[in-house]
Design an enzyme around this catalytic site. Sequence first.
Site, PDB file in Angstrom:
ATOM      1  N   ARG A  67       1.618 -12.028  45.085  1.00 40.80           N
ATOM      2  CA  ARG A  67       2.651 -11.537  44.175  1.00 40.80           C
ATOM      3  C   ARG A  67       3.107 -10.123  44.500  1.00 40.80           C
ATOM      4  O   ARG A  67       4.191  -9.706  44.081  1.00 40.80           O
ATOM      5  CB  ARG A  67       2.185 -11.689  42.722  1.00 40.80           C
ATOM      6  CG  ARG A  67       2.261 -13.131  42.257  1.00 40.80           C
ATOM      7  CD  ARG A  67       1.660 -13.307  40.899  1.00 40.80           C
ATOM      8  NE  ARG A  67       0.312 -13.852  40.965  1.00 40.80           N
ATOM      9  CZ  ARG A  67      -0.571 -13.766  39.990  1.00 40.80           C
ATOM     10  NH1 ARG A  67      -0.256 -13.131  38.873  1.00 40.80           N
ATOM     11  NH2 ARG A  67      -1.761 -14.303  40.119  1.00 40.80           N
ATOM     12  N   GLU A 104     -10.522 -11.440  38.699  1.00 39.43           N
ATOM     13  CA  GLU A 104     -10.810 -11.878  37.325  1.00 39.43           C
ATOM     14  C   GLU A 104     -11.276 -13.331  37.280  1.00 39.43           C
ATOM     15  O   GLU A 104     -12.105 -13.681  36.479  1.00 39.43           O
ATOM     16  CB  GLU A 104      -9.576 -11.670  36.421  1.00 39.43           C
ATOM     17  CG  GLU A 104      -9.931 -11.755  34.941  1.00 39.43           C
ATOM     18  CD  GLU A 104      -8.717 -11.677  34.014  1.00 39.43           C
ATOM     19  OE1 GLU A 104      -7.575 -11.744  34.474  1.00 39.43           O
ATOM     20  OE2 GLU A 104      -8.964 -11.543  32.795  1.00 39.43           O
TER      21      GLU A 104
END
Length: 178
Positions: A67, A104
């Site tokens: 991204r 995460e």
Amino acid sequence: MSTDGRLEAVKALITAHPDFPKKGILFRNIFPVLRDPKGFHTLCDLMVEHIQSKCSNVELIVGLDSRGFLFGPIVAQRLNIGFAPVRKAGKLPGETFKVSYSLEYGQDSFEIEKSSVKLGQKVVIIDDLIATGGSMKAACELIEMAGADVVECYLVIELVDLKGRDKINKPVTSLIQY
Ligand SMILES: O=P(O)(O)OC[C@H]1O[C@H](OP(=O)(O)OP(=O)(O)O)[C@H](O)[C@@H]1O
Ligand SMILES: Nc1ncnc2[nH]cnc12
């Protein structure tokens, strides 16, 4: 429109998705911003203005797979400097530096082409989001391995409660905080 007004307009486009990609993760989706030409333009303007005012000595933009590739090349073009990708392992040809990291919702390895960064170069690293900070920390390590200098880590979104910035010993700036 003021910087705050423009930021609020971009923030209003970001969506939240509970339990994606794993139970317990609230996924912040940046793609609706790109679907909105005005919103995407505004976001790129805000990023460029920040780097011009706070990192005027920057010589190279580095973006994180994948991204970070949405914003990094556009910002680099507007600043008239180069862009180099940090990619997930196994995707880059030639000699690379490599680092493993946790994020995460998983674990991965990053690489950068040795030839893409020059000794002593002033680098701004761009990504869409910082959560635990594992990805950005690994990217900083790659730039250090290359003998270059991270002048700033620049994120569109910061998940503040996860304290990712505490892992990173370089300046960290985010546009939008949750
Ligand atoms: O701060 P962290 O806990 O490391 O998490 C943040 C990273 O996680 C996401 O990338 P992901 O690895 O999911 O890849 P993608 O951009 O290809 O979706 C995001 O784009 C950041 O790069
Ligand atoms: N909560 C989250 N939303 C979107 N991208 C992420 N990358 C790591 N954590 C994320």
